[in-house]
Every structure is written in structure tokens, then in C-alpha cells.
Design a protein around this motif. Sequence first.
Motif, PDB file in Angstrom:
ATOM      1  N   LYS A 246       0.827  -1.217   0.000  1.00 55.36           N
ATOM      2  CA  LYS A 246       0.000   0.000   0.000  1.00 55.36           C
ATOM      3  C   LYS A 246       0.855   1.258   0.000  1.00 55.36           C
ATOM      4  N   SER A 247       2.115   1.129   0.406  1.00 53.58           N
ATOM      5  CA  SER A 247       2.960   2.327   0.348  1.00 53.58           C
ATOM      6  C   SER A 247       3.838   2.303  -0.905  1.00 53.58           C
ATOM      7  N   GLY A 248       3.495   1.438  -1.857  1.00 53.63           N
ATOM      8  CA  GLY A 248       4.145   1.490  -3.173  1.00 53.63           C
ATOM      9  C   GLY A 248       5.459   0.746  -3.273  1.00 53.63           C
ATOM     10  N   ILE A 249       5.714  -0.166  -2.360  1.00 51.72           N
ATOM     11  CA  ILE A 249       6.941  -0.982  -2.439  1.00 51.72           C
ATOM     12  C   ILE A 249       6.608  -2.277  -3.183  1.00 51.72           C
ATOM     13  N   ASN A 250       7.394  -2.599  -4.204  1.00 46.83           N
ATOM     14  CA  ASN A 250       7.191  -3.879  -4.894  1.00 46.83           C
ATOM     15  C   ASN A 250       7.657  -5.024  -3.998  1.00 46.83           C
ATOM     16  N   LEU A 251       7.062  -6.197  -4.221  1.00 45.80           N
ATOM     17  CA  LEU A 251       7.269  -7.269  -3.245  1.00 45.80           C
ATOM     18  C   LEU A 251       7.642  -8.604  -3.850  1.00 45.80           C
ATOM     19  N   VAL A 252       8.522  -9.299  -3.149  1.00 45.65           N
ATOM     20  CA  VAL A 252       8.683 -10.737  -3.348  1.00 45.65           C
ATOM     21  C   VAL A 252       8.213 -11.356  -2.041  1.00 45.65           C
ATOM     22  N   ILE A 253       7.094 -12.076  -2.117  1.00 52.06           N
ATOM     23  CA  ILE A 253       6.537 -12.661  -0.895  1.00 52.06           C
ATOM     24  C   ILE A 253       6.808 -14.171  -0.895  1.00 52.06           C
ATOM     25  N   CYS A 254       7.260 -14.680   0.244  1.00 53.81           N
ATOM     26  CA  CYS A 254       7.735 -16.068   0.320  1.00 53.81           C
ATOM     27  C   CYS A 254       7.045 -16.832   1.443  1.00 53.81           C
ATOM     28  N   GLY A 255       6.979 -18.134   1.254  1.00 53.17           N
ATOM     29  CA  GLY A 255       6.423 -19.024   2.275  1.00 53.17           C
ATOM     30  C   GLY A 255       6.282 -20.418   1.689  1.00 53.17           C
ATOM     31  N   ARG A 256       5.699 -21.323   2.470  1.00 54.97           N
ATOM     32  CA  ARG A 256       5.508 -22.694   1.978  1.00 54.97           C
ATOM     33  C   ARG A 256       4.077 -22.946   1.543  1.00 54.97           C
ATOM     34  N   ARG A 257       3.151 -22.045   1.924  1.00 54.56           N
ATOM     35  CA  ARG A 257       1.741 -22.296   1.604  1.00 54.56           C
ATOM     36  C   ARG A 257       1.337 -21.534   0.335  1.00 54.56           C
ATOM     37  N   ALA A 258       1.300 -22.314  -0.773  1.00 59.04           N
ATOM     38  CA  ALA A 258       1.126 -21.719  -2.106  1.00 59.04           C
ATOM     39  C   ALA A 258      -0.185 -20.940  -2.232  1.00 59.04           C
ATOM     40  N   LYS A 259      -1.249 -21.538  -1.718  1.00 58.95           N
ATOM     41  CA  LYS A 259      -2.567 -20.921  -1.880  1.00 58.95           C
ATOM     42  C   LYS A 259      -2.589 -19.538  -1.216  1.00 58.95           C
TER      43      LYS A 259
END
Length: 251
Positions: free
Chosen positions: A24-37
Motif C-alpha cells: 500500500k505504500s508502493g513498495i514492490n514485493l517478493v513474498i515467500c512461504g511454503r503455503r502456495a494458496k
Amino acid sequence: MRKTAFITGATSGIGEATARLFAKSGINLVICGRRAKRLELLKEELSNYSEVQTLLFDVRYQSEVQKAFETLPDDFKPIDILINNAGNAHGLSPIQEGSLDDWDAMIDGNVKGLLYVTKMIIPEMIKQKQGFILNIGSIASKEVYPNGNVYCASKYAVDALNKGMRIDLNQHNIRVGAIHPGLVETEFSEVRFKGDKDRAKGVYQGYKALQPEDIADIIHFVVTRPYHVNIEDLIVYPTAQASATILNKNG
Ligand code: NDP
Ligand code: 8X3
């Protein structure tokens, strides 16, 4: 130019709240985790605000971390901000009753996993001569409490690595800092108590625990300071908490 943040453990709790606020503050993201859904749903939601890429991997396995990182499209590099957040406690037992599997999960996830991810990201930060590595420790990084033994050891290691990274990366103009929360109401206790939702709920009853959004807010503040400012270390409690072992449930 928009910044890009790489957030581990973005499927829940502190990481998820941070991803929302960053997007929401305009930062692009790489989001990570093990739960694909969960990652896909979050990507769908946050793509309204910024560019989002998901990476599915278990931080405990170096080859998984590396393979996932290598699939990252060029427009998500370099990473400007790394939030080393993935982690959990597994069990809460006296050392003599601890489970080897729980010990492995905590040391491999909270310590080695943090290192594996950081190792992927540092080279480009060095090339760019800029970057921010923010490590999520815990009050357990600062105080050992009864039955906390191996979780505390893993978080003390995060504290040490935070200091070590800052010292070694100083010559490369890279900022390194840590935030150490007290009790935050997330899925943390559900994981610690192996899915026992009632026991987990009890941890946060009788007082107002920190919410993941409170920590996300602080993370956002820390990483958006002018570049010459590096907030090294912050301990954040709910008002009802005074130390790892002192909690006022009668306030
Ligand atoms: P949650 O359980 O809600 O979130 C943990 C996140 O870490 C999830 O997104 C989970 O994703 C990810 N994760 C855990 N293990 C792995 C793994 N092996 N590989 C990849 N991802 C993993 O807990 P919190 O949000 O509370 O925890 C976030 C961080 O904050 C942790 O480092 C925790 O130690 C720390 N912390 C928490 C406090 C609290 O009271 N809640 C207080 C102080 C610090 P997935 O399951 O999809 O892989
Ligand atoms: C999470 C907070 O007190 O359960 O790190 O260790 S605590």
C-alpha cells in the motif's frame, strides 16, 4: 523509482501484515512461504497496489532457497529491503524433555534458513552499494525464559547474526537492523503448540497483545528512514508485558 522488498514468512502474521503495508505504500514485493494458496491469494490482493512476485520454498533447505531465488524475474532485482521474518517456535518443554525434531526445525528454520536467504541477496546489495537487511528476532533473542531453551538459542543466534552482518557489511554501505517483539497475536502459538488452538488462544487472553499490524508499522518506519539513519535494535512489548516472563493479565 519503486523499491523492492523480499519478505520471508509472508503467508501469515507479521510477514503478511508487512507485505500489506509495504504494497500500500508502493513498495514492490517478493513474498515467500511454503503455503502456495495463501501466497497466491495475497498476491492477487496486493497486485492492486504494487508489483508482486511469489516464491514458494522452505527456508530450511538451501537448494530450495537457491532454486526459488534463481527463478526471480530480473525486474524484481536488485532487492532493496530484505525482511528476514520466517520462523517459528516448535514446542515449549524443559530441555530434558525436548524433541529432536523440534530442535532441528527451530535451528534449521530460524538460524540456517535466515542465513541461506541472506546469502542469496547480499551479493547484489554489495554490487549496488546499498540495501537494508531487517532481521526479526524476539524478546527471546534477549532473555531466556523457562522452557524456551532452543527457541531462545535460535533467536539469540539471530541477534548475533544481526550484529555480525552489520559489522561485515558496514564497508559496503548496507544497513542492518533487528526488531525484537514480545507477544504478538499471530499463528505463532498455534505452531508452537502443534495445532492446539485453545492453548494457543490462551496465550493472548486477559490482556491486549501486540497485533501483527503493530510490528508491520514499526518495520515500515525503520526501513523508510533517510539512508544515513540505521535503527539497529528495537524491543517492542505490548503494554501489559514488562519482560519475557512478566505479563500483567489483570490490567
Ligand atoms: P506466524 O506463525 O504467523 O508466521 C510465521 C511465518 O513464517 C509464516 O508465514 C510461515 O510460512 C513462515 N515460515 C515458518 N517456517 C518456515 C519455513 N521453514 N520455511 C519457510 N517459511 C516458514 O508467526 P509470526 O508472524 O508471529 O512470526 C514471524 C516471526 O516473528 C518469526 O521469526 C517469529 O519467531 C517472530 N516473533 C514472533 C512473535 C510472536 O509473539 N508472534 C514475537 C517475537 C518474534 P509457511 O508456513 O507458509 O511456510
Ligand atoms: C515470540 C515471543 O515470548 O513466545 O518470540 O518467545 S515469545
